[in-house]
Design a protein around this motif. Sequence first.
Motif, short mmCIF file in Angstrom:
data_model
loop_
_atom_site.label_atom_id
_atom_site.label_comp_id
_atom_site.label_asym_id
_atom_site.label_seq_id
_atom_site.Cartn_x
_atom_site.Cartn_y
_atom_site.Cartn_z
N GLU A 24 0.84 -1.20 0.00
CA GLU A 24 0.00 0.00 0.00
C GLU A 24 0.87 1.25 0.00
OE1 GLU A 24 -3.28 2.11 2.95
OE2 GLU A 24 -3.01 -0.06 3.06
N VAL A 25 0.46 2.25 -0.75
CA VAL A 25 1.09 3.56 -0.77
C VAL A 25 -0.02 4.58 -0.62
CG1 VAL A 25 2.41 5.23 -2.13
CG2 VAL A 25 2.97 2.80 -2.29
N SER A 26 0.13 5.50 0.32
CA SER A 26 -0.87 6.56 0.47
C SER A 26 -0.18 7.87 0.80
CB SER A 26 -1.89 6.20 1.57
OG SER A 26 -1.25 6.03 2.81
N GLY A 27 -0.92 8.97 0.65
CA GLY A 27 -0.38 10.29 0.95
C GLY A 27 0.16 11.01 -0.27
N LEU A 28 -0.20 10.58 -1.46
CA LEU A 28 0.27 11.23 -2.68
C LEU A 28 -0.57 12.49 -2.90
CD1 LEU A 28 0.66 8.03 -4.85
CD2 LEU A 28 2.51 9.47 -3.98
N GLU A 29 -0.23 13.55 -2.17
CA GLU A 29 -1.04 14.77 -2.24
C GLU A 29 -0.17 16.01 -2.15
OE1 GLU A 29 -3.58 14.02 1.16
OE2 GLU A 29 -2.35 15.31 2.40
N VAL A 30 -0.63 17.03 -2.83
CA VAL A 30 0.01 18.34 -2.78
C VAL A 30 -1.10 19.38 -2.70
CG1 VAL A 30 0.21 18.43 -5.29
CG2 VAL A 30 1.62 19.93 -3.92
N THR A 31 -0.90 20.39 -1.88
CA THR A 31 -1.87 21.47 -1.72
C THR A 31 -1.18 22.80 -2.00
OG1 THR A 31 -3.02 20.23 0.01
CG2 THR A 31 -3.47 22.60 -0.10
N THR A 32 -1.81 23.62 -2.81
CA THR A 32 -1.29 24.97 -3.06
C THR A 32 -2.10 25.95 -2.22
OG1 THR A 32 -0.68 24.37 -5.32
CG2 THR A 32 -0.83 26.72 -4.82
N LEU A 133 7.13 8.78 5.45
CA LEU A 133 8.19 9.61 4.92
C LEU A 133 7.75 11.06 4.81
CD1 LEU A 133 9.24 7.35 1.90
CD2 LEU A 133 10.17 7.31 4.21
N ALA A 134 8.62 11.97 5.19
CA ALA A 134 8.44 13.40 4.88
C ALA A 134 9.20 13.65 3.58
CB ALA A 134 9.01 14.26 5.99
N HIS A 135 8.79 14.65 2.83
CA HIS A 135 9.48 14.94 1.57
C HIS A 135 9.32 16.41 1.21
CE1 HIS A 135 5.75 14.88 -0.87
NE2 HIS A 135 5.38 13.98 -0.01
N GLU A 136 10.01 16.83 0.15
CA GLU A 136 10.03 18.24 -0.24
C GLU A 136 9.51 18.49 -1.64
OE1 GLU A 136 14.13 19.25 0.34
OE2 GLU A 136 13.90 19.37 2.50
N GLY A 137 8.71 17.57 -2.17
CA GLY A 137 8.17 17.84 -3.49
C GLY A 137 7.52 16.61 -4.09
N LEU A 138 6.45 16.84 -4.85
CA LEU A 138 5.72 15.77 -5.52
C LEU A 138 5.29 16.26 -6.88
CD1 LEU A 138 4.22 13.00 -5.49
CD2 LEU A 138 2.29 14.23 -4.50
N THR A 139 5.67 15.52 -7.92
CA THR A 139 5.19 15.81 -9.27
C THR A 139 4.45 14.58 -9.79
OG1 THR A 139 7.27 15.10 -10.29
CG2 THR A 139 7.05 17.44 -9.78
N MET A 140 3.51 14.80 -10.70
CA MET A 140 2.71 13.73 -11.26
C MET A 140 2.74 13.79 -12.77
SD MET A 140 -0.51 14.13 -8.68
CE MET A 140 -0.21 15.75 -8.01
N GLU A 141 2.85 12.62 -13.40
CA GLU A 141 2.83 12.50 -14.85
C GLU A 141 1.84 11.43 -15.24
OE1 GLU A 141 6.81 11.51 -16.06
OE2 GLU A 141 7.67 13.13 -14.87
N ASN A 142 0.96 11.72 -16.19
CA ASN A 142 -0.03 10.75 -16.64
C ASN A 142 0.19 10.48 -18.11
OD1 ASN A 142 -2.25 9.21 -17.30
ND2 ASN A 142 -3.71 10.50 -16.23
N GLY A 143 0.65 9.25 -18.41
CA GLY A 143 0.76 8.79 -19.78
C GLY A 143 1.99 9.15 -20.46
#
Length: 143
Positions: A24-32, A133-143
Motif C-alpha cells: 500500500e502507498v498513500s499520501g500522494l497529495e500536494v496542496t497549493t 516519509l516526509a518529503h520536499e516535493g511531488l510531481t505527477m505525470e499521466n501517460g
Amino acid sequence: MAEYPLPKFHFEVQWGGTRIGFTEVSGLEVTTDKIEYRDGASKEYHKIRMPGMQTFGDLTLKRGIFAGDNEFYDWWNSVALNTVERRDITISLLNESHDPVVIWKVKNAWPTKVTSTDLNASGNETAIETLVLAHEGLTMENG
C-alpha cells in the motif's frame, strides 16, 4: 481514450535501494495555499486570489516483513539530529504489460516514523510494517 479507469492494484516503488514490493502507498497529495490581497484603491470590493506556497502530505508505505531484510530499518537508523539520508522516490502505476502509466516523483524523502506489525496469536494475517516519509516535493505525470 480508454473506456475504463485504471485499476490501482498494480504498482511499483523505486526508492534508491533494493527493489521492494509494497502492499500500500498513500499520501500522494500536494496542496497549493492561496494568497489573498486587496489594496485600498481597488475598484473591486473583494480580494484577489493568487497561488502561494505548496505543502505536501506525508507518504505512507506498507509492506510485508521478510526475514533478514533490513534495508527498511537501515534507512530508518540513518536518521540522526540534523543528518539524514534523503532519497528520491518514484511510484509508478503499471498497466497489464508492466509499463508505467501514471508516475509520481517524490523529492528528498526521509523516514519520520516506522510502525512494526501488531502481534496476534490467533490471527491468520501477514505481518505488515509501515514507514512514513516526509518529503520536499511531488510531481505527477499521466501517460
